[in-house]
Design an enzyme around this catalytic site. Structure first.
Site, short mmCIF file in Angstrom:
data_model
loop_
_atom_site.label_atom_id
_atom_site.label_comp_id
_atom_site.label_asym_id
_atom_site.label_seq_id
_atom_site.Cartn_x
_atom_site.Cartn_y
_atom_site.Cartn_z
N TYR A 78 0.87 -1.19 0.00
CA TYR A 78 0.00 0.00 0.00
C TYR A 78 0.90 1.23 0.00
O TYR A 78 1.87 1.29 0.77
CB TYR A 78 -0.89 -0.01 1.24
CG TYR A 78 -1.78 1.21 1.41
CD1 TYR A 78 -1.49 2.16 2.39
CD2 TYR A 78 -2.90 1.39 0.62
CE1 TYR A 78 -2.31 3.27 2.56
CE2 TYR A 78 -3.72 2.51 0.78
CZ TYR A 78 -3.42 3.44 1.76
OH TYR A 78 -4.23 4.53 1.92
N ASP A 93 9.33 2.94 -0.72
CA ASP A 93 8.30 3.61 0.07
C ASP A 93 8.56 3.29 1.54
O ASP A 93 8.17 2.22 2.03
CB ASP A 93 6.91 3.15 -0.37
CG ASP A 93 5.83 3.80 0.47
OD1 ASP A 93 4.64 3.55 0.20
OD2 ASP A 93 6.17 4.55 1.42
N LYS A 119 4.80 9.65 8.68
CA LYS A 119 4.69 9.11 10.05
C LYS A 119 5.77 9.67 10.99
O LYS A 119 5.69 10.81 11.44
CB LYS A 119 4.68 7.58 10.00
CG LYS A 119 3.49 7.03 9.16
CD LYS A 119 3.48 5.52 9.09
CE LYS A 119 2.49 5.01 8.06
NZ LYS A 119 1.12 4.92 8.56
P1 KE4 Z 1 -0.67 8.56 4.48
O1 KE4 Z 1 -1.23 9.23 3.24
O2 KE4 Z 1 -1.71 7.74 5.21
O3 KE4 Z 1 0.07 9.52 5.40
O4 KE4 Z 1 0.46 7.52 3.98
C1 KE4 Z 1 0.12 6.56 3.02
C2 KE4 Z 1 1.09 5.41 3.12
C3 KE4 Z 1 2.07 5.29 2.15
N1 KE4 Z 1 2.98 4.28 2.19
C4 KE4 Z 1 2.95 3.37 3.21
C5 KE4 Z 1 3.96 2.27 3.22
C6 KE4 Z 1 1.97 3.46 4.22
O5 KE4 Z 1 1.94 2.53 5.22
C7 KE4 Z 1 1.02 4.49 4.19
C8 KE4 Z 1 -0.08 4.63 5.21
N2 KE4 Z 1 -0.24 3.53 6.09
C9 KE4 Z 1 -1.60 3.33 6.60
C10 KE4 Z 1 -1.68 2.06 7.45
N3 KE4 Z 1 -0.71 1.08 7.21
C11 KE4 Z 1 -2.07 4.52 7.35
C12 KE4 Z 1 -3.32 4.33 8.17
C13 KE4 Z 1 -4.56 4.80 7.47
O6 KE4 Z 1 -4.72 4.60 6.24
O7 KE4 Z 1 -5.41 5.38 8.19
#
Ligand code: KE4
Length: 424
Positions: A142, A237, A265
């Site tokens: 993801y 990523d 994060k």
């Molecule tokens: P954000 O747009 O949520 O800040 O980041 C997207 C993203 C991109 N790449 C990786 C590897 C990520 O894990 C994420 C976001 N992770 C999710 C949960 N694993 C965030 C939680 C959510 O979607 O509310």
């Protein structure tokens, strides 16, 4: 009436699904999401005042614990100087310099407001730099909710059981090639066939959106050499793994220098920050130096930069990751002990402050392996741990996160909760 239920009923009146991000909705585990009122150290407290040992860590950022005094002090000081200017500031340069010093593959870095913005821009930059349109990603990984990524993605998409998302035009989705994770032969086949059309390979160097799946030996090296062979940009990523699995992220663990890296994060210290960075020749293609456009009103917001910079100072302290890794190992050790005592098929993975739990004899090595895990037992375990005051990620496809505030007493309490929860 339970304050939580009242709040969730009201939330659903005004917010789609009652949440501002789907994976929070507990669709992957059932029941109603908890409303958290405050958090401190390794704990969160719900609106009824109940304490939880927190292994969610806001999905990764809270690596130094909640309400860390140094981060709060930095933000409080920044607040008193004004909230947002939309101009250059010294603090954004400070954080950029810290990131470039901590990650050898980063010559230059651009701040944005989320991991999604970072990954969206990284592939646009790769497309602009190479003049190619296709990208390649991996099943179960993801990279945020950018159109190009909602193809066989991980995280919340998996909980909803949907392969992608309506609203993503076929013309866009068709530009994203997807192959299984950890299968170098398959990747080589696809690159041998399409490599000269591929602008970038984007990968979670440790796949944290299908629980926690580590690259098999030689996988990332093979991926990098394929990118070099076909002139594709290698994008790590590290939104989740950056500054989480090691001070230098997964690229330090595996000794691989990607061309671009995306962050999120931890680098925001709990405030909204994403970033992308890498080779100077690539990054100089980004406006205003180059033609690839990217922008953001709140990019480099002074409060977020202050929080992020304070966090970089904390994680740079000698021994931070030694202690974090030691405590994380203790967490998985007590979980194994409790599972063994309950006779439950259970396996784990852990690196730095991140761990994955699998209700199967062996941990998964790719997305398909996850089907061998007992997800129903995970759901029972999740709710039993919640009842015992331990908050795990509400999804079998997400990892757990430990902070520097998870001390031995916290881990002992986790063990006692798990002894009960494995019998649920
Ligand atoms: P954000 O747009 O949520 O800040 O980041 C997207 C993203 C991109 N790449 C990786 C590897 C990520 O894990 C994420 C976001 N992770 C999710 C949960 N694993 C965030 C939680 C959510 O979607 O509310």
């Amino acid at each position: 009436m339970n304050n939580n239920h009242t709040l969730f009923t009201k939330a659903q009146q005004f917010i789609p699904g009652g949440v501002n991000s789907p994976v929070r909705a507990f669709k992957g585990v059932g029941g109603e999401p908890l409303f958290i009122a405050r958090a401190e150290g390794p704990h969160m407290y719900d609106v009824n005042g109940k304490a939880y040992i927190d292994y969610l860590g806001s999905w990764g950022p809270m690596i130094a614990g909640h309400s860390n005094e140094n981060v709060l002090a930095a933000v409080h000081a920044a607040v008193d100087r004004g909230l947002s200017f939309g101009t250059s500031t010294e603090i954004e340069v400070t954080l950029a310099e810290q990131i470039c010093q901590m990650i050898p593959s980063i010559d230059k870095v651009r701040m944005v407001n989320s991991g999604t913005e970072a990954t969206m821009t990284a592939i646009r930059l790769a497309r602009g730099f190479t003049g190619r349109d296709k990208i390649l990603k991996f099943e179960g990984c993801y990279h945020g909710h950018g159109d190009s990524f909602l193809v066989k993605a991980g995280s919340g998409i998996l909980d909803l059981g949907i392969p992608g998302s309506p609203g993503v035009p076929d013309a866009v989705a068709d530009l994203t090639l997807t192959v299984p994770y950890n299968d170098l032969d398959k990747l080589s086949q696809v690159m041998n066939q399409h490599g000269e059309e591929i602008a970038a390979i984007i990968v979670e160097p440790i796949a944290g959106n299908m629980n926690m799946i580590e690259p098999v030996t030689g996988y990332l090296e093979g991926m990098k050499s394929l990118c070099e062979q076909y002139g594709s940009v290698l994008i790590f990523d590290e939104v989740m793994t950056g500054f989480r699995v090691a001070k230098g992220g997964a690229q330090e663990l595996y000794g691989i220098k990607p061309d671009l890296t995306t962050f999120g994060k931890v680098i925001g210290g709990g405030l909204p920050v994403g970033a992308f960075g890498g080779r100077e020749d690539l990054m100089n293609h980004i406006a205003p130096n180059g033609p690839v456009y990217q922008a953001g009103t709140m990019s480099g917001n002074p409060l977020a930069m202050a929080a992020g910079s304070a966090m970089m100072k904390i994680i740079s302290e000698p021994g931070f990751y030694d202690y974090l890794g030691q405590q994380t190992q203790k967490v998985v050790d007590v979980l194994h002990k409790a599972a063994d005592e309950a006779g439950v098929a259970f396996s784990t993975r852990n690196q730095g402050g991140m761990f994955g739990v699998f209700f199967s004899e062996q941990p998964a090595n790719n997305f398909d392996d996850l089907a061998n895990c007992n997800h129903d037992q995970f759901k029972r375990f999740f709710h039993a741990m919640l009842d015992q005051g331990v908050y795990l990620a509400p999804s079998a496809y997400e990892p757990g996160f430990v902070s520097s505030q998870h001390d031995d007493d916290i881990i002992e309490s986790t063990y006692h909760a798990a002894k009960i929860a494995f019998k649920a």
